[in-house]
Scaffold this active site. Structure first.
Site, short mmCIF file in Angstrom:
data_model
loop_
_atom_site.label_atom_id
_atom_site.label_comp_id
_atom_site.label_asym_id
_atom_site.label_seq_id
_atom_site.Cartn_x
_atom_site.Cartn_y
_atom_site.Cartn_z
N LYS A 191 48.35 28.31 55.62
CA LYS A 191 48.49 28.27 54.16
C LYS A 191 49.30 27.05 53.73
CE LYS A 191 51.43 29.89 51.12
NZ LYS A 191 51.37 28.89 50.05
N GLY A 243 59.74 25.40 55.72
CA GLY A 243 60.04 25.57 54.30
C GLY A 243 61.53 25.77 54.10
N SER A 244 61.87 26.45 53.02
CA SER A 244 63.28 26.57 52.67
C SER A 244 63.99 27.60 53.55
CB SER A 244 63.40 27.00 51.21
OG SER A 244 62.75 28.24 51.04
N THR A 245 65.29 27.45 53.64
CA THR A 245 66.09 28.38 54.44
C THR A 245 66.01 29.78 53.84
OG1 THR A 245 67.51 26.63 55.26
CG2 THR A 245 68.46 28.84 55.24
N GLU A 265 61.22 26.04 60.79
CA GLU A 265 61.72 24.68 60.49
C GLU A 265 62.20 24.72 59.06
OE1 GLU A 265 61.74 22.13 62.59
OE2 GLU A 265 60.04 22.32 63.96
N CYS A 299 63.21 17.17 54.61
CA CYS A 299 64.17 18.13 55.19
C CYS A 299 65.26 17.42 55.97
CB CYS A 299 63.43 19.11 56.09
SG CYS A 299 62.37 18.28 57.26
N GLU A 396 71.37 21.75 49.99
CA GLU A 396 70.21 20.87 50.01
C GLU A 396 69.67 20.68 48.59
OE1 GLU A 396 66.45 22.29 51.66
OE2 GLU A 396 66.35 20.44 52.83
P1 NAP Z 1 59.43 27.16 50.35
O1 NAP Z 1 59.57 27.50 48.92
O2 NAP Z 1 60.20 27.92 51.35
O3 NAP Z 1 57.89 27.24 50.67
C1 NAP Z 1 57.34 26.93 51.93
C2 NAP Z 1 56.02 27.64 52.08
O4 NAP Z 1 56.25 29.05 52.13
C3 NAP Z 1 55.08 27.41 50.92
O5 NAP Z 1 53.75 27.38 51.43
C4 NAP Z 1 55.32 28.64 50.09
O6 NAP Z 1 54.27 28.94 49.22
C5 NAP Z 1 55.48 29.70 51.14
N1 NAP Z 1 56.21 30.89 50.73
C6 NAP Z 1 56.99 31.09 49.65
N2 NAP Z 1 57.48 32.35 49.64
C7 NAP Z 1 56.99 32.98 50.73
C8 NAP Z 1 57.14 34.27 51.29
N3 NAP Z 1 57.89 35.20 50.70
N4 NAP Z 1 56.50 34.56 52.45
C9 NAP Z 1 55.75 33.64 53.06
N5 NAP Z 1 55.57 32.39 52.58
C10 NAP Z 1 56.18 32.05 51.44
O7 NAP Z 1 59.79 25.65 50.61
P2 NAP Z 1 59.25 24.40 49.82
O8 NAP Z 1 59.99 24.32 48.53
O9 NAP Z 1 57.77 24.39 49.79
O10 NAP Z 1 59.67 23.20 50.78
C11 NAP Z 1 60.92 22.65 50.74
C12 NAP Z 1 61.77 23.17 51.88
O11 NAP Z 1 61.14 22.97 53.12
C13 NAP Z 1 63.07 22.44 51.97
O12 NAP Z 1 64.12 23.36 52.14
C14 NAP Z 1 62.91 21.59 53.22
O13 NAP Z 1 64.10 21.25 53.84
C15 NAP Z 1 62.04 22.43 54.07
N6 NAP Z 1 61.34 21.61 55.07
C16 NAP Z 1 61.74 21.70 56.37
C17 NAP Z 1 61.13 20.91 57.34
C18 NAP Z 1 61.57 20.99 58.77
O14 NAP Z 1 60.81 20.54 59.62
N7 NAP Z 1 62.72 21.55 59.08
C19 NAP Z 1 60.10 20.06 56.98
C20 NAP Z 1 59.71 19.99 55.64
C21 NAP Z 1 60.35 20.79 54.69
P3 NAP Z 1 54.21 28.28 47.74
O15 NAP Z 1 54.87 26.97 47.77
O16 NAP Z 1 52.77 28.14 47.52
O17 NAP Z 1 54.88 29.24 46.85
#
Ligand code: NAP
Ligand code: MG
Length: 486
Positions: A191, A243-245, A265, A299, A396
């Site tokens: 997804k 994604g986010s923590t 991650e 990230c 962050e």
């Molecule tokens: P996010 O809000 O956590 O979303 C990540 C993914 O999870 C999206 O596809 C999101 O869908 C989905 N999601 C949201 N709620 C969910 C749930 N309850 N259950 C399952 N999936 C769910 O993060 P983001 O805002 O997209 O990305 C930014 C974050 O990613 C930052 O904190 C960044 O540091 C982190 N990141 C980490 C790395 C690494 O390798 N460590 C790399 C890149 C980014 P929707 O967006 O469609 O709602």
């Protein structure tokens, strides 16, 4: 070579103008990719994806419900039986084919990535898309060499991998996840993030064209609920999440007590450390790249700068002058350094943090930027006069905002650098190799760059400590999350 010969002509003809989108094929409506077919979502619901540089709608994207996730997981389960038994050499051929098709369509991918997500075309063209292809090439090479990766062990694929990715590197994150899963014989339900589904769907077209057996990769679009349906599905054997923590913690709870294998991650707050013996001009370029690359939606961004006191004045003055030259604007213009903030929601988060920084007594510096109308824009931003306890130093922001502190000794900077809940990345700038080695041992970070920052390579493992998650992607280590042993 692409079938469209004009593609390359156009690139040269408009070298100084915004990248043309004339011959980029974008559909009005995108469906779900399940069991090798593009199918309508069962609830017939669609959401808009927009261009963050002008807020205009680009296309409608299907929203997968839990019924659709059931279908995708069933398809992946069915495909697993024969895919997992296919000799590695044969699996590798499909993965190589996907890699080559990405290369052939690189320009199309780059334009769509920048259009949908807001990142400068220079970055999608030179970094995201080539790296995505490299990941497929790299893991294709492992497919028939797993006994060398895990000597004296009988390796088995885990099963159906549910993969959920963020919006900051859409195609690249899909490649990080899909390539090692396929190389090790797993099947996939992936997804993409709601705001950036288009390149994952383009990848689905390529997967179809590659002749990969039906159901081996399924791409389902939607928001958080769709992601949660994958996480909670009983027939999913592994979850790989970037994604986010906050969401990562939720997923860890949701999978606790199940047999699901999990890699996370998550977020970061990388320290970028400049010593007095560093090559100052290079370090300043490094600081700019560390925090302003991809609008700071990274990230592993170097969002905390630590400069040794004796060179702080000169570094900060040079950094401010360099920031004056950064061009914020149209992501499709090849001269753009900082594109559009990915979504209005993320722009609000960043602006809120800028207010928090000011209220906490930080001294702000932003160059005078002329923004195009309508889009989501944020000037590159520095905060001086901040300390360890400030929220903009601890949390962050995920935007082009840098918190600057100074230090006197190595011990002091190591303590400060390690003093966050995260442990993803760090950078060290010095002429002394011994200092770099000393710090790589002492910094709590999954990746430490020496005299560079934000450099990625498929052969290097990437991942975090503490609240930045666990498990590694990339390199030999990246295979580990997708195998089990007899
Ligand atoms: P996010 O809000 O956590 O979303 C990540 C993914 O999870 C999206 O596809 C999101 O869908 C989905 N999601 C949201 N709620 C969910 C749930 N309850 N259950 C399952 N999936 C769910 O993060 P983001 O805002 O997209 O990305 C930014 C974050 O990613 C930052 O904190 C960044 O540091 C982190 N990141 C980490 C790395 C690494 O390798 N460590 C790399 C890149 C980014 P929707 O967006 O469609 O709602
Ligand atoms: Mg979009």
């Amino acid at each position: 070579m692409s079938k469209d010969k004009n593609i390359f002509k156009a690139t040269w003809a408009y070298a100084d103008a915004p990248e043309s989108t004339d011959h980029i094929k974008i559909k009005k409506q995108y469906e779900l990719f399940i069991d090798g077919e593009f199918v309508k979502p069962s609830k017939k619901k669609y959401f808009d994806t927009i261009d963050p540089s002008n807020q205009k709608k680009i296309a409608s994207i299907a929203e997968a419900s839990s019924d659709d996730i059931d279908k995708a997981v069933a398809a992946a389960n069915k495909a697993f039986t024969s895919w997992s038994k296919l000799p590695g050499k044969e699996r590798g051929k499909y993965i190589f084919r996907i890699a080559r098709l990405i290369q052939e369509r690189a320009r199309e991918f780059a334009v769509i990535e920048s259009l949908d997500g807001g990142k400068p075309i220079r970055e999608s063209r030179d970094i995201d898309i080539p790296l995505a292809a490299s990941h497929f090439f790299y893991y294709a090479g492992w497919a028939d060499k797993l006994e060398y990766a895990f000597p004296n062990r009988k390796v088995k694929p885990v099963g159906v991998a549910g993969q959920i990715i963020p919006w900051n590197f859409p195609l690249l994150m899909a490649a990080w996840k899909i390539a090692p899963a396929l190389a090790t014989g797993n099947t996939v339900v992936l997804k993409p993030a709601e705001t950036t589904s288009l390149t994952a769907l383009k990848l689905a077209e390529i997967i179809e064209e590659s002749g990969l057996p039906k159901g081996v990769v399924n791409i389902v679009t939607g928001a958080g609920e769709t992601g949660a349906a994958i996480v909670n599905h009983p027939d999913v054997d592994k979850i790989a999440f970037t994604g986010s923590t906050g969401v990562g913690k939720y997923i860890q709870k949701a999978t606790a007590g199940t047999a699901k294998k999990l890699t996370l991650e998550l977020g970061g707050k990388g320290a970028n450390i400049i010593f007095e013996d560093a090559a100052i001009d290079q370090a300043v370029e490094g600081i700019v790249n560390a925090i302003f690359f991809n609008q700071g939606h990274v990230c592993c961004a170097g969002s905390r700068l630590f400069v040794q006191e004796s060179v702080a004045d000169v570094v900060i003055q040079k950094l401010k002058s360099r920031m004056e030259t950064l061009i914020v604007g149209n992501p499709l213009d090849k001269n753009t350094d900082i594109g559009a903030i990915n979504s209005a929601k993320q722009l609000k988060t960043i602006k809120d943090y800028i207010k928090i920084g000011l209220n906490e007594g930080g001294e702000i510096y932003q160059p005078n930027c002329k923004f195009p109308k309508n889009g989501n824009w944020c000037a590159p931003t520095l905060f001086l006069n901040v300390s360890q306890s400030h929220r903009i130093v601890q949390e962050e922001i995920f935007g082009p905002v840098l918190a600057v502190q100074t230090f006197r000794t190595i011990d002091e900077v190591v303590e400060k650098a390690n003093n966050t809940p995260f442990g993803l990345s760090a950078g060290v700038w010095t002429q002394k190799g011994s200092k770099i080695f000393n710090l790589t041992q002492r910094l709590n970070a999954g990746v430490v760059w020496g005299n560079t920052f934000n450099k990625f390579d498929p052969t290097s493992p990437f991942g975090g400590y503490k609240e930045s998650g666990f498990g590694r992607e990339g390199g030999l280590h990246g295979l580990r999350g997708y195998v089990k042993f007899d």
